[in-house]
Scaffold this motif. Structure first.
Motif, PDB file in Angstrom:
ATOM      1  N   MET A   1     -10.586 -89.460   5.571  1.00  0.00           N
ATOM      2  CA  MET A   1      -9.987 -87.976   5.680  1.00  0.00           C
ATOM      3  C   MET A   1     -11.091 -87.033   5.047  1.00  0.00           C
ATOM      4  N   HIS A   2     -11.420 -85.989   5.482  1.00  0.00           N
ATOM      5  CA  HIS A   2     -12.252 -84.965   5.172  1.00  0.00           C
ATOM      6  C   HIS A   2     -11.624 -83.689   4.542  1.00  0.00           C
ATOM      7  N   LYS A   3     -12.262 -82.906   3.624  1.00  0.00           N
ATOM      8  CA  LYS A   3     -11.675 -81.585   3.471  1.00  0.00           C
ATOM      9  C   LYS A   3     -11.897 -80.594   4.576  1.00  0.00           C
ATOM     10  N   SER A   4     -12.923 -80.937   5.405  1.00  0.00           N
ATOM     11  CA  SER A   4     -13.102 -80.208   6.305  1.00  0.00           C
ATOM     12  C   SER A   4     -12.359 -80.264   7.662  1.00  0.00           C
ATOM     13  N   GLU A   5     -11.334 -81.395   7.554  1.00  0.00           N
ATOM     14  CA  GLU A   5     -10.514 -81.281   8.817  1.00  0.00           C
ATOM     15  C   GLU A   5      -9.512 -80.322   8.701  1.00  0.00           C
ATOM     16  N   ALA A   6      -9.327 -79.845  10.300  1.00  0.00           N
ATOM     17  CA  ALA A   6      -8.364 -78.800  10.342  1.00  0.00           C
ATOM     18  C   ALA A   6      -7.172 -78.825   9.977  1.00  0.00           C
ATOM     19  N   LEU A   7      -6.327 -78.052   9.444  1.00  0.00           N
ATOM     20  CA  LEU A   7      -5.016 -77.830   9.054  1.00  0.00           C
ATOM     21  C   LEU A   7      -4.469 -76.750   9.567  1.00  0.00           C
ATOM     22  N   PRO A   8      -2.936 -77.108  10.013  1.00  0.00           N
ATOM     23  CA  PRO A   8      -2.341 -76.114  10.814  1.00  0.00           C
ATOM     24  C   PRO A   8      -1.591 -75.084   9.584  1.00  0.00           C
ATOM     25  N   ARG A   9      -2.314 -74.446   9.019  1.00  0.00           N
ATOM     26  CA  ARG A   9      -1.980 -73.510   8.116  1.00  0.00           C
ATOM     27  C   ARG A   9      -2.480 -71.936   8.161  1.00  0.00           C
ATOM     28  N   GLY A  10      -2.035 -71.156   7.433  1.00  0.00           N
ATOM     29  CA  GLY A  10      -2.136 -69.656   7.482  1.00  0.00           C
ATOM     30  C   GLY A  10      -1.385 -68.946   8.611  1.00  0.00           C
ATOM     31  N   SER A  11      -1.245 -67.691   8.627  1.00  0.00           N
ATOM     32  CA  SER A  11      -0.470 -66.767   9.231  1.00  0.00           C
ATOM     33  C   SER A  11      -0.957 -66.928  10.763  1.00  0.00           C
ATOM     34  N   SER A  12      -2.152 -67.282  11.334  1.00  0.00           N
ATOM     35  CA  SER A  12      -2.566 -67.162  12.398  1.00  0.00           C
ATOM     36  C   SER A  12      -1.816 -68.326  13.379  1.00  0.00           C
ATOM     37  N   ARG A  13      -1.590 -69.478  12.685  1.00  0.00           N
ATOM     38  CA  ARG A  13      -0.861 -70.713  13.271  1.00  0.00           C
ATOM     39  C   ARG A  13       0.506 -71.020  12.967  1.00  0.00           C
ATOM     40  N   ARG A  14       0.822 -69.889  12.081  1.00  0.00           N
ATOM     41  CA  ARG A  14       2.192 -70.175  11.489  1.00  0.00           C
ATOM     42  C   ARG A  14       3.447 -69.794  12.459  1.00  0.00           C
TER      43      ARG A  14
ATOM     44  N   TRP B   1       8.761 -80.257  -9.768  1.00  0.00           N
ATOM     45  CA  TRP B   1       8.210 -79.094  -9.043  1.00  0.00           C
ATOM     46  C   TRP B   1       6.829 -79.715  -8.447  1.00  0.00           C
ATOM     47  N   LEU B   2       6.259 -78.840  -7.732  1.00  0.00           N
ATOM     48  CA  LEU B   2       5.086 -79.559  -6.879  1.00  0.00           C
ATOM     49  C   LEU B   2       3.636 -78.993  -7.798  1.00  0.00           C
ATOM     50  N   ALA B   3       2.867 -79.980  -7.777  1.00  0.00           N
ATOM     51  CA  ALA B   3       1.702 -79.558  -8.147  1.00  0.00           C
ATOM     52  C   ALA B   3       0.837 -78.839  -7.617  1.00  0.00           C
ATOM     53  N   PRO B   4      -0.246 -78.144  -7.952  1.00  0.00           N
ATOM     54  CA  PRO B   4      -0.979 -77.151  -7.272  1.00  0.00           C
ATOM     55  C   PRO B   4      -1.772 -77.822  -6.311  1.00  0.00           C
ATOM     56  N   GLY B   5      -1.837 -77.272  -4.864  1.00  0.00           N
ATOM     57  CA  GLY B   5      -2.259 -78.201  -3.976  1.00  0.00           C
ATOM     58  C   GLY B   5      -1.561 -79.035  -3.062  1.00  0.00           C
ATOM     59  N   ALA B   6      -0.306 -79.304  -3.547  1.00  0.00           N
ATOM     60  CA  ALA B   6       0.373 -80.593  -3.225  1.00  0.00           C
ATOM     61  C   ALA B   6       0.563 -80.306  -1.565  1.00  0.00           C
ATOM     62  N   LEU B   7       1.196 -79.419  -1.119  1.00  0.00           N
ATOM     63  CA  LEU B   7       1.416 -79.074   0.305  1.00  0.00           C
ATOM     64  C   LEU B   7       0.337 -79.566   1.043  1.00  0.00           C
ATOM     65  N   THR B   8      -0.848 -78.831   0.645  1.00  0.00           N
ATOM     66  CA  THR B   8      -2.268 -79.117   1.561  1.00  0.00           C
ATOM     67  C   THR B   8      -2.411 -80.414   1.651  1.00  0.00           C
ATOM     68  N   SER B   9      -2.162 -81.411   0.378  1.00  0.00           N
ATOM     69  CA  SER B   9      -2.378 -83.014   0.698  1.00  0.00           C
ATOM     70  C   SER B   9      -1.356 -83.498   1.586  1.00  0.00           C
ATOM     71  N   PHE B  10      -0.394 -82.956   1.310  1.00  0.00           N
ATOM     72  CA  PHE B  10       0.603 -83.609   2.233  1.00  0.00           C
ATOM     73  C   PHE B  10       0.529 -83.220   3.889  1.00  0.00           C
TER      74      PHE B  10
ATOM     75  N   ILE C   1      -0.171 -92.118  -1.180  1.00  0.00           N
ATOM     76  CA  ILE C   1      -1.296 -91.876  -2.036  1.00  0.00           C
ATOM     77  C   ILE C   1      -0.975 -91.729  -3.211  1.00  0.00           C
ATOM     78  N   ASP C   2      -1.997 -92.435  -4.140  1.00  0.00           N
ATOM     79  CA  ASP C   2      -1.803 -92.908  -5.489  1.00  0.00           C
ATOM     80  C   ASP C   2      -2.449 -91.550  -6.235  1.00  0.00           C
ATOM     81  N   ASP C   3      -1.798 -90.260  -6.079  1.00  0.00           N
ATOM     82  CA  ASP C   3      -2.316 -89.034  -6.688  1.00  0.00           C
ATOM     83  C   ASP C   3      -0.963 -88.196  -7.017  1.00  0.00           C
ATOM     84  N   GLY C   4      -1.033 -87.738  -8.295  1.00  0.00           N
ATOM     85  CA  GLY C   4       0.095 -87.110  -8.754  1.00  0.00           C
ATOM     86  C   GLY C   4       0.280 -85.503  -7.833  1.00  0.00           C
ATOM     87  N   LEU C   5       1.235 -85.587  -7.091  1.00  0.00           N
ATOM     88  CA  LEU C   5       1.255 -84.230  -6.196  1.00  0.00           C
ATOM     89  C   LEU C   5       2.643 -83.641  -6.587  1.00  0.00           C
TER      90      LEU C   5
END
Length: 324
Positions: free
Chosen positions: A1-14, A112-121, A222-226
């Motif tokens: 999985m790469h950071k460049s993958e498209a995510l359904p985020r932002g107001s344009s797709r919300r 509480w959520l760590a910064p960037g947690a929802l992006t990772s999920f 995922i073995d990461d603190g989210l």
């Protein structure tokens, strides 16, 4: 999985009606923690979410006033009244059932959520759309400080592999999954997988929920603190119980998981697993339970079956199928 993958985020797709992630927060008389949890969501760099808060106190108290302020300024936040019955189980179910998104992010009001947690999920949800649930590890917030967990390795378990691991208290234990680390596929909730009570279980309702989730499909971890998981000395949602009560609940949980395993293979029986776990937990119980109980737990190490069970538990904690 790469950071460049498209995510359904932002107001344009919300979508106002169907956000990608619904954050479900059950709360009861914990305004400070609740505010911290809400703010951790508002500060995320992922915006395609809704927040559903079920306040078990009702339309009174400090939490209600706090929530009124948030609802008046943030349209993505909804408060739902709990008519299902008081307590963690029904309050959590009430929040989940009100969620509209395809993925439900549980979050207790003392975590509480760590910064960037929802992006990772969201990335994990995009990569594994058929998973029954996704989980992470958490940063442990203790009275002496925070123990950070960072890594990024991803594990994929089939439902049966997850049940086996839960039965042996293996990798799922070393990852430290709790309700706040879960991202649940809403199809699983719609299929009737909710938190529930079972036999003696009150302290272990979280573990019971994990077992039920595993019966509905794959787990991705995922073995990461989210998540920041609050382990400080404060009143917890899950009731504390005596060691005798906890041990009885553990037996009931192991018997249930055992009944659901399709291939028991060379797994130890539930009673042997519980004996092994009491040996493994002995250090934390010394001085906190009667001396006779401590001695009985200690001599279990002389049983060959208990030694074999301990060995299986240790191996299960360091091994995981399907590391990506």
């Amino acid at each position: 999985m790469h950071k460049s993958e498209a995510l359904p985020r932002g107001s344009s797709r919300r979508s106002e009606l169907r956000p990608v992630i619904s954050v479900a927060i059950p709360t009861f008389r914990r305004p400070f923690g609740l505010q911290r949890a809400i703010e951790s969501v508002l500060q995320q760099d992922f915006s395609d979410w809704e927040m559903v808060i079920s306040d078990d106190e009702g339309l009174v108290g400090e939490s209600c006033r706090l929530l009124s302020e948030y609802v008046s300024t943030e349209p993505r936040i909804r408060v739902v009244e709990n008519h299902r019955g008081r307590g963690q189980v029904e309050n959590t179910n009430n929040a989940m059932l009100a969620c509209r998104g395809p993925w439900i992010k549980l979050l207790h009001d003392d975590d509480w959520l760590a910064p960037g947690a929802l992006t990772s999920f969201a990335r994990l949800a995009l990569a594994y759309p058929a998973a029954a649930f996704i989980t992470s590890t958490s940063h442990l917030v203790q009275d002496k400080g925070i123990k950070y967990r960072q890594g990024g390795e991803i594990y994929v378990y089939s439902g049966q592999q997850c049940l086996t691991d839960l039965y042996l208290v293996g990798k799922t234990r070393s990852l430290g999954i709790v309700p706040s680390t879960l991202l649940v596929n809403s199809n699983v909730v719609k299929a009737g997988c909710l938190m529930r009570n079972y036999k003696s279980i009150s302290w272990g309702v979280d573990q019971l929920f994990f077992i039920d989730l595993a019966c509905h499909g794959d787990m991705v971890a995922i073995d990461d603190g989210l998540i920041f998981y609050d382990m400080t000395n404060h009143p917890c949602i899950t009731a504390d119980g005596s060691f005798t009560h906890i041990d009885q609940e553990t037996v009931d949980l192991k018997r249930l998981a055992w009944s659901l395993l399709e291939d028991k293979g060379e797994l130890p029986d539930p009673e042997t697993v519980v004996r092994a776990l009491r040996v493994a937990r002995l250090r934390g119980r010394i001085g906190r339970q009667p001396l006779g109980a401590t001695i009985r737990d200690a001599i279990q190490i002389l049983r060959p079956s208990v030694l074999m069970a301990l060995n299986k538990i240790i191996r299960a904690r360091v091994r995981a199928p399907g590391a990506i």
